[in-house]
Design a protein around this motif. Structure first.
Motif, PDB file in Angstrom:
ATOM      1  N   TYR A  50      -4.719  -6.067   2.545  1.00  0.00           N
ATOM      2  CA  TYR A  50      -4.221  -5.744   1.189  1.00  0.00           C
ATOM      3  C   TYR A  50      -4.988  -6.159   0.027  1.00  0.00           C
ATOM      4  CZ  TYR A  50      -1.191  -3.662  -2.113  1.00  0.00           C
ATOM      5  OH  TYR A  50      -0.765  -3.122  -3.221  1.00  0.00           O
ATOM      6  N   HIS A  53      -7.469  -4.051  -1.978  1.00  0.00           N
ATOM      7  CA  HIS A  53      -7.199  -3.202  -3.253  1.00  0.00           C
ATOM      8  C   HIS A  53      -7.400  -3.788  -4.554  1.00  0.00           C
ATOM      9  CE1 HIS A  53      -4.971  -0.424  -5.700  1.00  0.00           C
ATOM     10  NE2 HIS A  53      -3.981  -1.016  -5.630  1.00  0.00           N
ATOM     11  N   HIS A  77      -1.940  -7.326 -10.149  1.00  0.00           N
ATOM     12  CA  HIS A  77      -1.123  -6.427 -10.556  1.00  0.00           C
ATOM     13  C   HIS A  77      -0.009  -5.960  -9.631  1.00  0.00           C
ATOM     14  CE1 HIS A  77      -3.716  -3.701  -8.142  1.00  0.00           C
ATOM     15  NE2 HIS A  77      -2.616  -2.939  -8.018  1.00  0.00           N
ATOM     16  N   ASP A  78      -0.106  -6.383  -8.329  1.00  0.00           N
ATOM     17  CA  ASP A  78       0.861  -5.997  -7.279  1.00  0.00           C
ATOM     18  C   ASP A  78       1.575  -7.041  -6.710  1.00  0.00           C
ATOM     19  OD1 ASP A  78       0.654  -3.121  -7.244  1.00  0.00           O
ATOM     20  OD2 ASP A  78      -1.003  -3.164  -5.877  1.00  0.00           O
ATOM     21  N   ASP A 144      -6.105   0.674 -11.103  1.00  0.00           N
ATOM     22  CA  ASP A 144      -5.207   0.815  -9.976  1.00  0.00           C
ATOM     23  C   ASP A 144      -5.273   2.361  -9.264  1.00  0.00           C
ATOM     24  OD1 ASP A 144      -3.408   0.237  -8.087  1.00  0.00           O
ATOM     25  OD2 ASP A 144      -1.698   0.727  -9.514  1.00  0.00           O
ATOM     26  N   ASN A 148      -6.561   3.937  -5.889  1.00  0.00           N
ATOM     27  CA  ASN A 148      -5.754   4.576  -5.077  1.00  0.00           C
ATOM     28  C   ASN A 148      -6.140   5.986  -4.415  1.00  0.00           C
ATOM     29  OD1 ASN A 148      -4.002   2.554  -4.528  1.00  0.00           O
ATOM     30  ND2 ASN A 148      -2.763   2.841  -6.250  1.00  0.00           N
TER      31      ASN A 148
HETATM   32 MN    MN Z   1      -1.939  -1.249  -6.954  1.00  0.00          MN
END
Ligand code: MN
Length: 743
Positions: A50, A53, A77-78, A144, A148
């Protein structure tokens, strides 16, 4: 920005080191280590770890030279959304600035909302409001979304399309309003690739097919232009300007152009040191090659609202081919590519002193967003206004003092007046555009010089509520009436409801008795019946809406026996602009007398009226009456080419649409332009059949380039109905233009 190749955390630190001091680089590194630790068990849809990202998101932010808190927030941010870490943890470890940004991009918990739509709108609203407080929220969100979109391949096709649509609807327009073209273009191209792959690849193919030829031409044109610019003895850069697939797609779709007709595929940019040099370069080019009239734009003297500045011109270049030239300074170029991010770039040494508030005031768009928020009942309403008024096209107009004002496309002089000041709006009595008097509902166009005429003793009129385009103006007018005279509103509300009931031949005695009024008061959540009448009186609640509820909620009417009558009387449309039905009692008589009682002619009765077969006007169209000797009056659309001659205009007579019954069907003729493919016709017919039960005729043809033109005749109620059908047809993939036909 590179694609298809991931940056490592060390490379991100290298980028940071180029513009941050050691302490700040260490801060970013700490954020990376934390994110890597808490995400360590997680995988992306691609199957990769992960942390890849957040690392790419941090890289995008660092490449924009954002401050250390923002880059750190890119890494983090996540963590609140996807791990056990709380916002409090982030604040404790990384401080208040980082936690505020992370909070702004963290979605609301799923479980609080009933529908996906509702949740989506709530999340958009939360993000926009957080952005209005701190613009860095949107920088992280855009980074972000960009990553994505770059990796969207890994998702299911339906998810791809949904995310790509959201990107085109929300994020690309936001990037545009903030002037961050670099991100906007990439988001748009990536979205098109998923929403409409056929078109995307078709344009890529067309662009590649004559690339050598085009590049040779650009090289030649650059040599030509150099000879005259060199003579100025200034420093400059000159190069061919890359075109973006989505912008080509949009031109083909919106302007109905074939690829071969797009001459701004040939474009050159010249970048110089000073504004003076910009105009010197323009002068030297215009003195050598003829500019195409109407194509010159001076965005240096009149910058776009997002801060964009440049000179644009199109000249007849070497070999007689049109060639677009953009001229700007190096500073303008930075802002053209990076927008607000350019203003925000972290500069070593003065970072701690950056005053966020000062910058935020420059961004009008978020002030407007906050205003819309104050005036919306719920998130869906709010997002509807944001899309309609903030992301839609804008018009730029001038005050008589030469000041530029920006308004949503569709605005009228009253919207402008209320934007200037509530007092100017309330006292408006008329407007002059370019020195001439216009009606208050005139639609403003780019470049109009607008002057409001006011009178101290004049007050707003109730029909303004329906006329204005912006919710800001509408709310100010409503507020005026709410306060002005409550008693008067109650009286007017009463009358409006009576009139609506009479129009439907319904008993006012029955439906406005204590029992029914109490019922409506409860349904619409008012404290007492006076408040209900008051709301109808000042225009907050439409009388049609109240009557609809009165009828449908009436216990008696729920009986099956009356069901049929109910269907005839209930107006399902609650839109305030919906046409009012002709009163039942008079309807029959009128229809027998004349098939076209839907049109009234000033001062004349009993005239034979026909609708022109060439342009097929429908209710809602701008129309003119044309007198034919011995055959009465023919109604044409005002823009029908058959009645544009001066000779024809002498025989015009003023006509207007009456309120039209909903059952009446008018024929509209449409040409649908599309890139042909299997199943296209089928999809078009499905859309038509689900929006009208009256498909009259269809035929189609194909041209050499596999472009399809499909002609359909459909029955519609009015222009609103037709516009609805057109906009749904435009959503069918591969359709790029729809025109109403005129013979
Ligand atoms: Mn994100």
């Amino acid at each position: 920005m590179k694609k298809n190749e991931d940056y490592t955390p060390d490379q991100v630190l290298d980028i940071c080191r180029e513009y941050m001091n050691d302490e700040h680089v260490e801060f970013v590194n700490k954020a990376y280590n934390f994110a890597a630790y808490v995400h360590k068990e997680q995988k992306r849809a691609t199957g990769e770890p992960y942390i890849i990202h957040p690392t790419q998101v941090a890289q995008i932010l660092a490449s924009l030279h954002m401050d250390p808190y923002t880059v750190a927030a890119g890494y983090l941010h996540d963590v609140v959304e996807d791990t056990n870490v709380t916002l409090g943890d982030v604040e404790e470890l990384f401080g208040n600035q980082v936690s505020t940004i992370v909070d702004g991009v963290t979605k609301i918990s799923k479980y609080k909302y009933h529908s996906h739509q509702e949740l989506l709108a709530e999340n958009h609203r939360k993000m926009l409001l957080a952005t209005a407080k701190d613009l860095r929220v949107i920088m992280v969100k855009l980074a972000d979304r960009l990553h994505n979109m770059r990796t969207l391949k890994a998702l299911r096709p339906d998810k791809q399309r949904r995310i790509a649509n959201e990107t085109l609807e929300i994020y690309a327009p936001l990037a545009d309003r903030l002037g961050i073209s670099k991100i906007k273009w990439e988001l748009e191209d990536l979205s098109l690739h998923y929403i409409n792959p056929q078109q995307y690849y078709r344009i890529v193919h067309l662009m590649n097919s004559k690339r050598d030829q085009r590049e040779a031409y650009i090289a030649e044109a650059i040599d030509y232009i150099k000879t005259s610019v060199d003579a100025l003895g200034i420093k400059y850069d000159i190069y061919g300007r890359p075109k973006h697939i989505y912008s080509i797609y949009k031109k083909m779709r919106d302007k109905h152009k074939q690829f071969s007709e797009l001459y701004d595929l040939l474009a050159i940019r010249i970048v110089v040191d000073s504004v003076k040099d910009c105009y010197a370069v323009l002068g030297s080019i215009h003195s050598k090659w003829k500019p195409i009239p109407g194509r010159f734009k001076d965005y240096i003297a009149v910058p776009k609202a997002n801060g964009y500045q440049s000179l644009h011109t199109t000249i007849i270049g070497p070999g007689g081919q049109p060639l677009e030239v953009q001229i700007r300074t190096f500073e303008m170029h930075e802002i053209a590519e990076y927008g607000v991010a350019a203003h925000w770039a972290y500069k070593e040494g003065n970072f701690e002193g950056v005053q966020l508030d000062e910058n935020e005031q420059k961004i009008d768009v978020f002030r407007e967003i906050l205003e819309l928020q104050e005036n919306s009942d719920n998130a869906a309403d709010f997002m509807k206004s944001v899309k309609g008024e903030i992301f839609n096209d804008r018009v730029y107009i001038f005050t008589p003092q030469g000041e530029v004002r920006e308004l949503p496309k569709g605005s009228i002089p009253l919207d402008f007046a209320y934007q200037v000041h509530t007092e100017v709006g309330s006292h408006s009595v008329g407007a002059k555009v370019n020195g001439r008097m216009v009606p208050l509902n005139y639609q403003l166009k780019n470049g109009d010089i607008v002057e409001m005429l006011t009178n101290e003793s004049s007050t707003p009129s109730r029909d303004w509520i329906q006329m204005v385009y912006t919710s800001r103006a509408r709310n100010k007018i409503k507020r005026y009436f709410r306060i002005k005279d409550r008693q008067e509103n109650i009286q007017i509300g009463h009358e409006l409801l009576e009139t609506e009931l009479k129009n439907r031949s319904l008993s006012t005695k029955k439906y406005l008795d204590k029992k029914h009024v109490e019922l409506a008061t409860n349904i619409f959540n008012f404290t007492d019946s006076e408040e209900l009448y008051n709301a109808v009186g000042y225009g907050e609640l439409s009388p049609i809406n109240v009557i609809h509820k009165l009828i449908s909620e009436d216990p008696e009417n729920k009986k099956k026996a009356e069901k049929k009558e109910l269907e005839e009387n209930v107006i399902t449309e609650t839109h305030e602009n919906a046409p009012k039905p002709i009163p039942e009692s008079t309807k029959l008589k009128k229809e027998q007398a004349n098939a076209n009682t839907s049109i009234s002619v000033q001062g004349i009765d009993n005239l034979l009226i026909r609708l022109a077969k060439c342009c097929n006007p429908i209710p809602g169209d701008d129309i003119v009456g044309y007198i034919t000797k011995g055959r009465g009056l023919t109604i044409h659309r005002a823009d029908c080419p058959n009645v544009q001659s001066d000779e024809a205009k002498k025989r015009f007579i003023e006509v207007s649409w009456n309120n039209v019954t909903r059952e009446k069907r008018y024929t509209a003729e449409l040409d649908i332009y599309a890139f042909n493919r299997n199943g296209l016709l089928n999809e078009l017919l499905q859309v038509i059949n689900s929006n009208t039960n009256s498909l009259i005729n269809v035929n189609g043809r194909l041209d050499k380039e596999k472009m399809a033109v499909i002609h359909v005749s459909v029955g519609v109620n009015n222009k609103e109905h037709l516009d609805q059908i057109i906009s749904k047809l435009k959503n069918v993939p591969d359709v790029y233009e729809i025109k109403r036909t005129v013979e």
